[in-house]
Design a protein around this motif. Structure first.
Motif, short mmCIF file in Angstrom:
data_model
loop_
_atom_site.label_atom_id
_atom_site.label_comp_id
_atom_site.label_asym_id
_atom_site.label_seq_id
_atom_site.Cartn_x
_atom_site.Cartn_y
_atom_site.Cartn_z
N MET A 106 0.82 -1.19 0.00
CA MET A 106 0.00 0.00 0.00
C MET A 106 0.87 1.26 0.00
N TYR A 107 2.00 1.22 0.69
CA TYR A 107 2.90 2.38 0.73
C TYR A 107 4.11 2.12 -0.14
N ARG A 108 4.66 3.18 -0.69
CA ARG A 108 5.83 3.05 -1.55
C ARG A 108 7.02 2.59 -0.74
N GLN A 109 7.73 1.60 -1.23
CA GLN A 109 8.86 1.02 -0.53
C GLN A 109 9.99 2.02 -0.33
N ASP A 110 10.21 2.92 -1.29
CA ASP A 110 11.28 3.91 -1.12
C ASP A 110 10.98 4.87 0.02
N THR A 111 9.72 5.20 0.24
CA THR A 111 9.32 6.05 1.36
C THR A 111 9.62 5.33 2.67
N ILE A 112 9.27 4.08 2.73
CA ILE A 112 9.50 3.27 3.93
C ILE A 112 10.99 3.14 4.19
N ASN A 113 11.77 2.79 3.17
CA ASN A 113 13.21 2.60 3.34
C ASN A 113 13.91 3.85 3.84
N SER A 114 13.53 5.00 3.33
CA SER A 114 14.21 6.23 3.71
C SER A 114 13.92 6.60 5.16
N MET A 115 12.79 6.23 5.70
CA MET A 115 12.43 6.58 7.06
C MET A 115 12.94 5.58 8.08
N GLU A 116 13.17 4.34 7.67
CA GLU A 116 13.61 3.31 8.59
C GLU A 116 14.98 3.60 9.18
N SER A 117 15.80 4.31 8.46
CA SER A 117 17.17 4.55 8.92
C SER A 117 17.25 5.69 9.93
N PHE A 149 1.64 -1.29 15.37
CA PHE A 149 2.15 -0.79 14.09
C PHE A 149 3.30 0.19 14.36
N GLU A 150 4.37 -0.32 14.93
CA GLU A 150 5.50 0.53 15.31
C GLU A 150 6.55 0.62 14.22
N ARG A 151 6.61 -0.38 13.38
CA ARG A 151 7.61 -0.42 12.31
C ARG A 151 6.91 -0.21 10.97
N LEU A 166 2.74 12.76 6.63
CA LEU A 166 1.39 12.70 6.05
C LEU A 166 0.42 13.66 6.73
N GLU A 167 0.92 14.37 7.73
CA GLU A 167 0.09 15.26 8.55
C GLU A 167 -1.03 14.47 9.24
N LEU A 168 -0.68 13.28 9.70
CA LEU A 168 -1.63 12.39 10.38
C LEU A 168 -1.12 11.98 11.76
N LEU A 169 -0.37 12.85 12.38
CA LEU A 169 0.27 12.54 13.65
C LEU A 169 -0.73 12.26 14.78
N GLN A 170 -1.96 12.68 14.61
CA GLN A 170 -2.97 12.44 15.65
C GLN A 170 -3.25 10.95 15.85
N TYR A 171 -2.81 10.10 14.91
CA TYR A 171 -3.04 8.66 15.02
C TYR A 171 -1.83 7.91 15.59
N TYR A 172 -0.80 8.63 15.96
CA TYR A 172 0.45 8.01 16.43
C TYR A 172 0.21 7.01 17.56
N GLU A 173 -0.46 7.42 18.61
CA GLU A 173 -0.67 6.54 19.77
C GLU A 173 -1.51 5.32 19.39
N ALA A 174 -2.51 5.50 18.56
CA ALA A 174 -3.35 4.38 18.14
C ALA A 174 -2.52 3.35 17.37
N PHE A 175 -1.67 3.80 16.47
CA PHE A 175 -0.82 2.88 15.71
C PHE A 175 0.12 2.12 16.64
N ARG A 176 0.77 2.83 17.56
CA ARG A 176 1.69 2.18 18.50
C ARG A 176 0.95 1.19 19.39
N ARG A 177 -0.19 1.59 19.91
CA ARG A 177 -0.97 0.75 20.81
C ARG A 177 -1.34 -0.57 20.13
N GLU A 178 -1.60 -0.53 18.84
CA GLU A 178 -2.01 -1.72 18.11
C GLU A 178 -0.85 -2.47 17.45
#
Length: 68
Positions: free
Chosen positions: A1-12, A38-40, A24-36
């Motif tokens: 669903m997400y572009r691999q180059d976007t993911i690779n550049s942020m992993e480092s 989706f940390e990586r 993505l200007e979606l930081l309001q979902y940060y805690e929900a993602f971590r709680r479930e």
């Protein structure tokens, strides 16, 4: 669903989830993602529509995130 180059550049860098959601200007979902667990970005790359619904991500925000 997400572009691999976007993911690779942020992993480092620090908190890849925080950086990704901020880009993505979606930081309001940060805690929900971590709680479930989706940390990586690898797990986010495989996220499904039902996961977004369970996380409480608004439909319009899902569209923004799916373009990346």
């Amino acid at each position: 669903m997400y572009r691999q180059d976007t993911i690779n550049s942020m992993e480092s860098r620090g908190d890849e989830l925080h950086e990704f959601l901020q880009s993505l200007e979606l930081l309001q979902y940060y805690e929900a993602f971590r709680r479930e667990g989706f940390e990586r970005l690898e797990s986010i790359a495989e996220i499904q529509e039902t996961d977004f619904e369970a996380l409480g991500v608004k439909r319009g925000h899902r569209r923004v995130s799916s373009r990346q």
